[in-house]
Design an enzyme around this catalytic site. Structure first.
Site, short mmCIF file in Angstrom:
data_model
loop_
_atom_site.label_atom_id
_atom_site.label_comp_id
_atom_site.label_asym_id
_atom_site.label_seq_id
_atom_site.Cartn_x
_atom_site.Cartn_y
_atom_site.Cartn_z
N ARG A 146 43.77 0.44 75.65
CA ARG A 146 43.36 -0.56 74.69
C ARG A 146 43.08 0.05 73.31
O ARG A 146 43.63 -0.37 72.30
CB ARG A 146 42.09 -1.23 75.22
CG ARG A 146 41.63 -2.48 74.52
CD ARG A 146 40.37 -2.96 75.20
NE ARG A 146 40.54 -2.99 76.65
CZ ARG A 146 41.21 -3.96 77.28
NH1 ARG A 146 41.71 -4.96 76.61
NH2 ARG A 146 41.33 -3.91 78.59
N THR A 147 42.22 1.07 73.28
CA THR A 147 41.84 1.68 72.01
C THR A 147 43.04 2.40 71.39
O THR A 147 43.28 2.32 70.18
CB THR A 147 40.67 2.67 72.23
OG1 THR A 147 39.60 1.97 72.87
CG2 THR A 147 40.18 3.23 70.92
N LYS A 158 44.83 27.26 77.91
CA LYS A 158 44.65 28.71 77.80
C LYS A 158 43.28 29.07 77.24
O LYS A 158 42.98 30.24 77.01
CB LYS A 158 45.73 29.32 76.91
CG LYS A 158 47.07 29.54 77.61
CD LYS A 158 48.12 30.00 76.62
CE LYS A 158 49.52 29.92 77.25
NZ LYS A 158 50.56 29.76 76.22
N ARG A 194 39.60 10.51 70.83
CA ARG A 194 38.89 10.02 72.01
C ARG A 194 38.59 11.22 72.88
O ARG A 194 39.49 12.05 73.12
CB ARG A 194 39.81 9.07 72.77
CG ARG A 194 39.28 8.64 74.11
CD ARG A 194 38.39 7.43 73.95
NE ARG A 194 38.14 6.75 75.18
CZ ARG A 194 37.74 5.48 75.22
NH1 ARG A 194 37.57 4.79 74.11
NH2 ARG A 194 37.49 4.90 76.37
N HIS A 226 31.09 4.70 70.08
CA HIS A 226 32.44 4.13 69.99
C HIS A 226 32.38 3.10 68.84
O HIS A 226 32.44 1.91 69.07
CB HIS A 226 32.81 3.46 71.31
CG HIS A 226 34.26 3.05 71.40
ND1 HIS A 226 35.14 3.20 70.36
CD2 HIS A 226 34.96 2.47 72.41
CE1 HIS A 226 36.33 2.74 70.74
NE2 HIS A 226 36.24 2.30 71.97
#
Lengths: 321, 321, 321
Positions: C64-65, C94, C115, C144
């Site tokens: 969605r985001t 790594k 995110r 958010h």
């Protein structure tokens, strides 16, 4: 198409290996890169790739190379079809050959940039393609020409030449693909001197050194940081790979001796040199150095990777002559 | 929106099944595709999808279909939001219905192209969408209309018509979705004759044959390559799926008898016919044939898939009337 | 860059938390969003992000985001570099630090939207970036901000103000991040009254309520739907998370009491109110209500998420003053 010297003929050529580049081709690519960098840094919009589609066909993940090509193409108004891990997709998992996959994607696009875990895959792809060029974005232990080109360009950008330079290579000189490519590139030019510093078990092999010397490079092996020449134009530092050591204590000692610290810089580095690293790093450069103007690894070196790819794609697609 | 005949009304229509296409709709789509192909092949830039966003919502991977739609949309100046494997993403994994997911993505986009493993999912998505059309990019054993359309268009492009053609279908005629769709499409037109050649256990079912005959197709089953008619306009070859056989020796024998080789072509094929295959292939067409001008499976057939999608998206979004 | 109040200075600012927004900044963002929404809804093409590249750096999936930011940027003519799950990519695996990864991607782009599953990661990224701004698209249990902003804007769009509103919050008020953010946002404005309805074990904590009251919110806890005030301007419904309950029977009972049905609406809701939900929902809103004009959760609320992101990115990149 066979892998052969470019001779400044970029249009339609596969770019598979640094070996294809002679001096005129390198200089043509670098002057084009200079131009594109100038436009980008002055926010002059350029749309020369508008209307072109490049497939980014990545059989193994590589966020850095993927992101660099993606940004390079989009910054010039082109667009990409992103195919990640096609071996998990139905057709390839049903047994389709690499050749057939390449021919499908060439039907959709003007160019394929391919990353593949197997050495030789890029050549195979280039042989399969009927109509469009392939750029090798790394084929396993094989080649990764745009990485080598960005290293060479970073030196060219800084010093205005690629001859009569003195450089220090440190870290894992045995296994580092980027080290081998850059040394090969420097050996094309006259009067370059190279110092090598690495743990005993990670040294560049004798045959390799002989070959470079034969091609004209002056090679000097040193045993300790105390022998680093103050006149070095650049340091090319690499990650020492823990997994190569059986004696962990030895690893720790060696690793510690090969960390760039502010003290090391102060003692052995000129004010006009630059510090390069192919990334990722895992501790071998003290983060205190990141803001030092000589540290180019997280700034111009990474940006140059994008600029060189902008120039290369434009030349191969004939959008710059 | 219900699934009904298009009657040349593409604007805003869901494209869920080949069954929606009557002859005028097919011909409209194909003449639009001709036009777009002409522009593309002459490098005439077209930006008719500029400002539109299509969500490519792929619940299962399919590099070919994904790449074809992605390239089709971007070549016309449109852009895509790529959502791969949304069932692994938080919302869907928390139990969100397909209907809610569709309504979220329709808020962002002008069109949704959906691939889903379950039959009927495309219709469910179309029912859920309030405002925008859905194109089915394959729903499991259900439909995959753009694949069928590209096969029909490839015949149309070559022969200028879809009636009075003679074709050979070979391989797995029992399970191949593309075979069933193409046969259904050809049965819309008059005077088409079809030869069927397949291993005993992979034959088209009797009820299926009856149905096609009822719709006007002349169907002839043959038992060996020796019965291939020289006058065939096209061969539509498919992969024999090993997993359908219990007796592996039988599979090997059968599989070998159904390989297109230069010899087979020489004996039974006209110079003016074409060789089609839905891909991927896994050995049933000798690679020696790839450069034969009659082999369209890796060239115009794949490109036509992109062109037909360019035309279809443009018509559905009302950017071409 | 430190996290501080924006004071209407969007250009070049990191957007990490709702806490950065004072009333003038919110109103500036919302009036910009109004403008962009007007242009979009009237199909007036806007290309203000042309030539900009935003990296969408998603360490955890969120369809969605991701889709909302991707569409927002592309609708304004910008383009994105999509990096999903970089922790599975070679460099990060790594052992590369988040800081180094950020510095690589800032070399390619004008903006990073990140995110990340860990609280505080957005601030770390913002501290690492030398040159470009970071927008937090969710950092675990942290912030958010664009979700909170779209909720506030949805109220602003409907009522033309954010003060003197009455709202009902129902469902999981203990764990829902969106609930906490929206309450914090509403407490910036005068005269807002909030009713809270939730299962006993999912109530907003006492210290939390005290804090909101101190900031000026009038908070009323209710025990049953019978106490829902008919004058409520909005209902903000959330998912009751099954996994919080040990007694499954209790969960079933409680869950059933917190479902919006046509009957509940008829009894307790005004004709002029709106029904909001952060999505995904899993049964707590009867789908019969989806076509009710008061149901904004699948329509204007989702679209507003895209519009607010269009405005925010444009402001941060200085493409709108």
């Amino acid at each position: 198409m066979p892998k052969s010297t470019l001779k400044e003929q970029f249009l339609g050529s596969d770019i598979l290996s640094l070996d294809q580049f002679d001096i005129p081709s390198l200089l043509k690519l670098f002057s084009t890169t200079d131009h594109i960098r100038y436009l980008a840094q002055n926010s002059i919009p350029v749309d020369i790739l508008k209307g072109t589609i490049t497939t980014l066909l990545f059989y193994e993940p590589s966020s850095r190379t993927f992101g660099s090509f993606s940004a390079a193409i989009k910054r010039l108004g082109g667009d990409t079809v992103d195919i990640l891990n096609p071996q998990q997709f139905s057709s390839v998992s049903k047994g389709e050959t690499l050749e057939d996959t390449i021919r499908v994607f060439e039907a959709y696009s003007d160019l394929i940039v391919m990353r593949h875990p197997e050495k030789g895959a890029a050549q195979k792809a280039a042989d399969a393609a009927f109509f469009i060029p392939i750029i090798n974005a790394g084929d396993g232990v094989g080649e990764h020409p745009t990485q080598a080109l960005l290293d060479l360009y970073t030196l060219y950008e800084k010093f205005g030449r690629l001859d009569h330079l003195t450089g220090l290579f440190a870290g894992d000189l045995l296994n580092g693909r980027t080290v081998h490519s850059l040394l090969k590139g420097l050996s094309l030019f006259k009067g370059n001197t190279i110092y090598l510093l690495s743990p005993e078990i990670l040294k560049l092999t004798r045959p390799n050194i002989k070959l470079l010397e034969k091609r004209g490079l002056i090679v000097k092996e040193i045993r300790s940081e105390k022998e680093i020449p103050k006149k070095a134009d650049f340091w090319y530092w690499t990650r020492v790979q823990k997994e190569r050591f059986t004696d962990l204590a030895a690893y720790e000692k060696v690793k510690r001796s090969l960390v760039i610290t502010p003290e090391l810089l102060k003692k052995y580095a000129d004010m006009d040199m630059i510090i390069m690293h192919p990334l990722p790093r895992v501790g071998e450069i003290d983060t205190k150095i990141d803001k030092d103007p000589r540290a180019v690894y997280l700034r111009s070196q990474v940006r140059n990777g994008m600029f060189i790819r902008m120039a290369l794609v434009s030349l191969v697609l004939g959008k710059i002559k």
